[in-house]
Design a protein around this motif. Sequence first.
Motif, mmCIF file in Angstrom:
data_model
loop_
_atom_site.group_PDB
_atom_site.id
_atom_site.type_symbol
_atom_site.label_atom_id
_atom_site.label_comp_id
_atom_site.label_asym_id
_atom_site.label_seq_id
_atom_site.Cartn_x
_atom_site.Cartn_y
_atom_site.Cartn_z
ATOM 1 N N ASN A 194 -27.302 33.697 -46.486
ATOM 2 C CA ASN A 194 -27.703 35.038 -46.066
ATOM 3 C C ASN A 194 -26.569 36.046 -46.251
ATOM 4 N N CYS A 195 -25.846 35.932 -47.357
ATOM 5 C CA CYS A 195 -24.722 36.842 -47.603
ATOM 6 C C CYS A 195 -24.960 37.640 -48.873
ATOM 7 N N ASP A 196 -24.173 38.687 -49.047
ATOM 8 C CA ASP A 196 -24.246 39.489 -50.262
ATOM 9 C C ASP A 196 -23.638 38.741 -51.436
ATOM 10 N N LEU A 197 -24.045 39.139 -52.632
ATOM 11 C CA LEU A 197 -23.409 38.646 -53.852
ATOM 12 C C LEU A 197 -22.327 39.633 -54.260
ATOM 13 N N ASN A 198 -21.100 39.143 -54.336
ATOM 14 C CA ASN A 198 -19.979 39.959 -54.812
ATOM 15 C C ASN A 198 -18.961 39.027 -55.467
ATOM 16 N N THR A 199 -17.821 39.574 -55.838
ATOM 17 C CA THR A 199 -16.827 38.748 -56.536
ATOM 18 C C THR A 199 -16.305 37.609 -55.667
ATOM 19 N N GLU A 200 -16.342 37.783 -54.351
ATOM 20 C CA GLU A 200 -15.833 36.743 -53.454
ATOM 21 C C GLU A 200 -16.867 35.656 -53.179
ATOM 22 N N THR A 201 -18.154 35.995 -53.268
ATOM 23 C CA THR A 201 -19.188 35.016 -52.937
ATOM 24 C C THR A 201 -19.848 34.396 -54.157
ATOM 25 N N GLU A 202 -19.567 34.906 -55.363
ATOM 26 C CA GLU A 202 -20.191 34.334 -56.550
ATOM 27 C C GLU A 202 -19.782 32.867 -56.703
ATOM 28 N N LYS A 203 -20.794 31.992 -56.741
ATOM 29 C CA LYS A 203 -20.612 30.544 -56.870
ATOM 30 C C LYS A 203 -19.732 29.957 -55.767
ATOM 31 N N ILE A 204 -19.731 30.591 -54.607
ATOM 32 C CA ILE A 204 -18.951 30.056 -53.493
ATOM 33 C C ILE A 204 -19.512 28.716 -53.029
ATOM 34 N N VAL A 205 -20.825 28.540 -53.163
ATOM 35 C CA VAL A 205 -21.436 27.259 -52.792
ATOM 36 C C VAL A 205 -21.363 26.346 -54.009
ATOM 37 N N ASP A 206 -20.321 25.544 -54.037
ATOM 38 C CA ASP A 206 -20.077 24.673 -55.175
ATOM 39 C C ASP A 206 -19.987 23.217 -54.726
ATOM 40 N N SER A 207 -19.543 22.360 -55.607
ATOM 41 C CA SER A 207 -19.498 20.926 -55.300
ATOM 42 C C SER A 207 -18.615 20.629 -54.102
ATOM 43 N N ARG A 208 -17.554 21.404 -53.928
ATOM 44 C CA ARG A 208 -16.662 21.161 -52.789
ATOM 45 C C ARG A 208 -17.404 21.341 -51.467
ATOM 46 N N LEU A 219 -30.713 22.822 -48.121
ATOM 47 C CA LEU A 219 -30.117 24.118 -48.444
ATOM 48 C C LEU A 219 -31.226 25.100 -48.795
ATOM 49 N N ILE A 220 -31.168 26.294 -48.210
ATOM 50 C CA ILE A 220 -32.147 27.343 -48.501
ATOM 51 C C ILE A 220 -31.404 28.587 -48.970
ATOM 52 N N ASN A 221 -31.799 29.109 -50.116
ATOM 53 C CA ASN A 221 -31.177 30.330 -50.637
ATOM 54 C C ASN A 221 -32.254 31.367 -50.926
ATOM 55 N N THR A 222 -32.256 32.434 -50.135
ATOM 56 C CA THR A 222 -33.143 33.571 -50.381
ATOM 57 C C THR A 222 -32.322 34.841 -50.619
ATOM 58 N N ALA A 223 -31.021 34.665 -50.863
ATOM 59 C CA ALA A 223 -30.125 35.814 -51.032
ATOM 60 C C ALA A 223 -30.035 36.181 -52.510
ATOM 61 N N ARG A 224 -29.083 35.611 -53.220
ATOM 62 C CA ARG A 224 -28.922 35.829 -54.655
ATOM 63 C C ARG A 224 -28.572 34.499 -55.311
ATOM 64 N N GLY A 225 -29.159 34.233 -56.464
ATOM 65 C CA GLY A 225 -28.966 32.968 -57.146
ATOM 66 C C GLY A 225 -27.523 32.626 -57.458
ATOM 67 N N PRO A 226 -26.737 33.566 -58.005
ATOM 68 C CA PRO A 226 -25.364 33.231 -58.406
ATOM 69 C C PRO A 226 -24.418 32.920 -57.257
ATOM 70 N N ILE A 227 -24.843 33.071 -56.011
ATOM 71 C CA ILE A 227 -23.994 32.650 -54.894
ATOM 72 C C ILE A 227 -23.814 31.136 -54.924
ATOM 73 N N LYS A 231 -25.559 24.384 -61.264
ATOM 74 C CA LYS A 231 -25.293 23.096 -61.917
ATOM 75 C C LYS A 231 -24.846 22.069 -60.879
ATOM 76 N N ASP A 232 -23.943 22.463 -59.994
ATOM 77 C CA ASP A 232 -23.480 21.560 -58.946
ATOM 78 C C ASP A 232 -24.630 21.183 -58.016
ATOM 79 N N LEU A 233 -25.416 22.176 -57.625
ATOM 80 C CA LEU A 233 -26.534 21.908 -56.717
ATOM 81 C C LEU A 233 -27.525 20.944 -57.352
ATOM 82 N N THR A 234 -27.837 21.160 -58.621
ATOM 83 C CA THR A 234 -28.791 20.282 -59.309
ATOM 84 C C THR A 234 -28.308 18.841 -59.301
ATOM 85 N N GLU A 235 -27.024 18.639 -59.579
ATOM 86 C CA GLU A 235 -26.476 17.285 -59.598
ATOM 87 C C GLU A 235 -26.565 16.632 -58.220
ATOM 88 N N PHE A 236 -26.272 17.394 -57.173
ATOM 89 C CA PHE A 236 -26.345 16.846 -55.824
ATOM 90 C C PHE A 236 -27.783 16.480 -55.459
#
Length: 271
Positions: A194-208, A219-227, A231-236
Amino acid sequence: YPDFDLEALNQDSGLSWNYMDLGEVVQGEDLEGYDALVLLLPRFSAESVSTDRRLSLVARFGVGYDTVDQQVCTENGIVLTNTPDAVRRPVAVSIMTLMMALTGKIFIKDRITRGGDQTWSQRSGQMGVGLVGKTLGSLGFGGIAGEMFRMASVYDMRHIAHDPFRNPEMNQDLEVEMVELEQLFSESDILCINCDLNTETEKIVDSRLLSLMKPTAFLINTARGPIVNQKDLTEFLQQGKIAGAGLDVLEKEPPDLDDPILALENVILAP
């Protein structure tokens, strides 16, 4: 969008307006003679500035500004606004819908039922998960997150959130525990973006961060896809490292037909 109330525009005798199909990117020649633009899905960029320089307002219907080039607006003296209150309830409803569908395994049960006697025996293994006592987490604690927690209050869940930029004047009526980012991912049973997409949050949800989640978590994402690093999510999800995901946003929209996330049964997708 027939449910939009446009009566205020119609009643203003000094105002004329019309609907325009602007395509994927707004073109400047289409805006000649206009003072303001109410924008939902199309992108506004340098090529969107009208040649007569009359446009003075872009009012985005939604929360984020990521579809509008803010620098272009600044350079051309165009005021940019958004409408955060307009989408709080609809987005929160979408989150709750995805949460109930995922934990209740509604789509899986639907497929089992449609399979008749060939799949009927699978029903006992897909009973779903109860919500009482589970932890609902939010990455971000703004208006949409607050509305989500209010709607979820009837389920007797624990509520946690992470937001280093939270407004202390918002959501004061809620009992939500603020936690560190890693704790949010490790303790949430349902984790919502539930956060904005910006340079700090882009792809913040990664494999780590995904590696910190429980194998039973969603995991539910209704904010912005690039957050989310898709690829990491698909693998998990493919490897069963998390239980499932509900997404009404993707990194690329529309997705490629061969995108592997489209083939996963533990994912619910919406445009």
